[in-house]
Write a protein that holds these residues in place. Structure first.
Motif, PDB file in Angstrom:
ATOM      1  N   GLU A  20       0.810  -1.216   0.000  1.00  0.00           N
ATOM      2  CA  GLU A  20       0.000   0.000   0.000  1.00  0.00           C
ATOM      3  C   GLU A  20       0.850   1.276   0.000  1.00  0.00           C
ATOM      4  O   GLU A  20       0.635   2.183   0.790  1.00  0.00           O
ATOM      5  CB  GLU A  20      -0.985  -0.030   1.170  1.00  0.00           C
ATOM      6  N   HIS A  47      -1.569  -4.725  -7.210  1.00  0.00           N
ATOM      7  CA  HIS A  47      -2.589  -4.530  -6.187  1.00  0.00           C
ATOM      8  C   HIS A  47      -1.944  -4.400  -4.807  1.00  0.00           C
ATOM      9  O   HIS A  47      -2.327  -3.548  -4.002  1.00  0.00           O
ATOM     10  CB  HIS A  47      -3.576  -5.697  -6.223  1.00  0.00           C
ATOM     11  N   LYS A  51      -2.398   1.624  -2.654  1.00  0.00           N
ATOM     12  CA  LYS A  51      -3.318   1.888  -1.545  1.00  0.00           C
ATOM     13  C   LYS A  51      -4.745   1.638  -2.018  1.00  0.00           C
ATOM     14  O   LYS A  51      -5.035   1.792  -3.212  1.00  0.00           O
ATOM     15  CB  LYS A  51      -3.186   3.338  -1.089  1.00  0.00           C
ATOM     16  N   PRO A  52      -5.652   1.290  -1.116  1.00  0.00           N
ATOM     17  CA  PRO A  52      -7.060   1.177  -1.509  1.00  0.00           C
ATOM     18  C   PRO A  52      -7.531   2.500  -2.128  1.00  0.00           C
ATOM     19  O   PRO A  52      -7.230   3.574  -1.616  1.00  0.00           O
ATOM     20  CB  PRO A  52      -7.776   0.895  -0.187  1.00  0.00           C
ATOM     21  N   GLY A  53      -8.210   2.397  -3.263  1.00  0.00           N
ATOM     22  CA  GLY A  53      -8.681   3.586  -3.960  1.00  0.00           C
ATOM     23  C   GLY A  53      -7.675   4.197  -4.919  1.00  0.00           C
ATOM     24  O   GLY A  53      -7.987   5.176  -5.597  1.00  0.00           O
ATOM     25  N   SER A  94      -9.279  -7.432  -8.500  1.00  0.00           N
ATOM     26  CA  SER A  94      -9.768  -6.341  -7.642  1.00  0.00           C
ATOM     27  C   SER A  94      -9.387  -4.947  -8.130  1.00  0.00           C
ATOM     28  O   SER A  94      -9.060  -4.065  -7.345  1.00  0.00           O
ATOM     29  CB  SER A  94      -9.302  -6.540  -6.195  1.00  0.00           C
ATOM     30  N   ARG A 130      -8.048   0.700  -7.772  1.00  0.00           N
ATOM     31  CA  ARG A 130      -7.802  -0.461  -6.898  1.00  0.00           C
ATOM     32  C   ARG A 130      -8.920  -0.556  -5.869  1.00  0.00           C
ATOM     33  O   ARG A 130      -9.263   0.414  -5.214  1.00  0.00           O
ATOM     34  CB  ARG A 130      -6.464  -0.315  -6.181  1.00  0.00           C
ATOM     35  N   GLN A 131      -9.520  -1.731  -5.766  1.00  0.00           N
ATOM     36  CA  GLN A 131     -10.604  -1.950  -4.806  1.00  0.00           C
ATOM     37  C   GLN A 131     -10.045  -2.371  -3.466  1.00  0.00           C
ATOM     38  O   GLN A 131      -8.957  -2.825  -3.333  1.00  0.00           O
ATOM     39  CB  GLN A 131     -11.553  -3.031  -5.349  1.00  0.00           C
TER      40      GLN A 131
END
Length: 131
Positions: A20, A47, A51-53, A94, A130-131
């Motif tokens: 991340e 992935h 980072k998420p998002g 994802s 990225r989910q």
């Protein structure tokens, strides 16, 4: 303040960054050199370091799956994709496809001493999250 970008050349299957790390990424004309049976590994590694998002850009050659080709002049192999197939792979790993488009470009080749030939090439451009 001017925004800055840092460019890195890394092993797609073992990116040298902590989990991340990135908010954004740009991967242009790279994944079409990854064999189809290894693309999930490359996307899983991407992935991991996002980072998420995180939002990013991916481009790759348009083509028909199961029809790889090897450029004898450059020694480079290509594993092109159909849009629907690559979108499926992105979702499976994802990444949400925010936008996709087809882009045409001409590759300039010198043929003979004074003759220039243009070879059309088609690329898919994906904006993904990225989910």
């Amino acid at each position: 303040k001017e925004p800055t970008a840092h460019l890195f050349q890394q092993d797609l299957f073992n990116l040298g960054f902590p989990n991340e790390t990135f908010n954004n990424f740009w991967i242009s004309a790279v994944y079409h050199h990854v064999e189809w049976d290894k693309i999930d590994l490359a996307l899983q590694e991407l992935h991991r370091v996002c980072k998420p998002g995180a939002v990013g850009f991916i481009s790759l050659r348009k083509g028909r799956k199961n029809r790889p080709f090897h450029d004898e002049q450059t020694g480079i192999s290509y594993f092109p994709w159909r849009r629907c197939d690559f979108q499926h792979v992105l979702r499976r790993n994802s990444f949400k496809v925010v936008q996709s488009s087809l882009f045409s470009t001409n590759l300039r080749k010198t043929v003979g001493h004074d003759t220039v030939q243009y070879e059309p090439r088609l690329y898919y451009h994906f904006i993904v999250k990225r989910q």
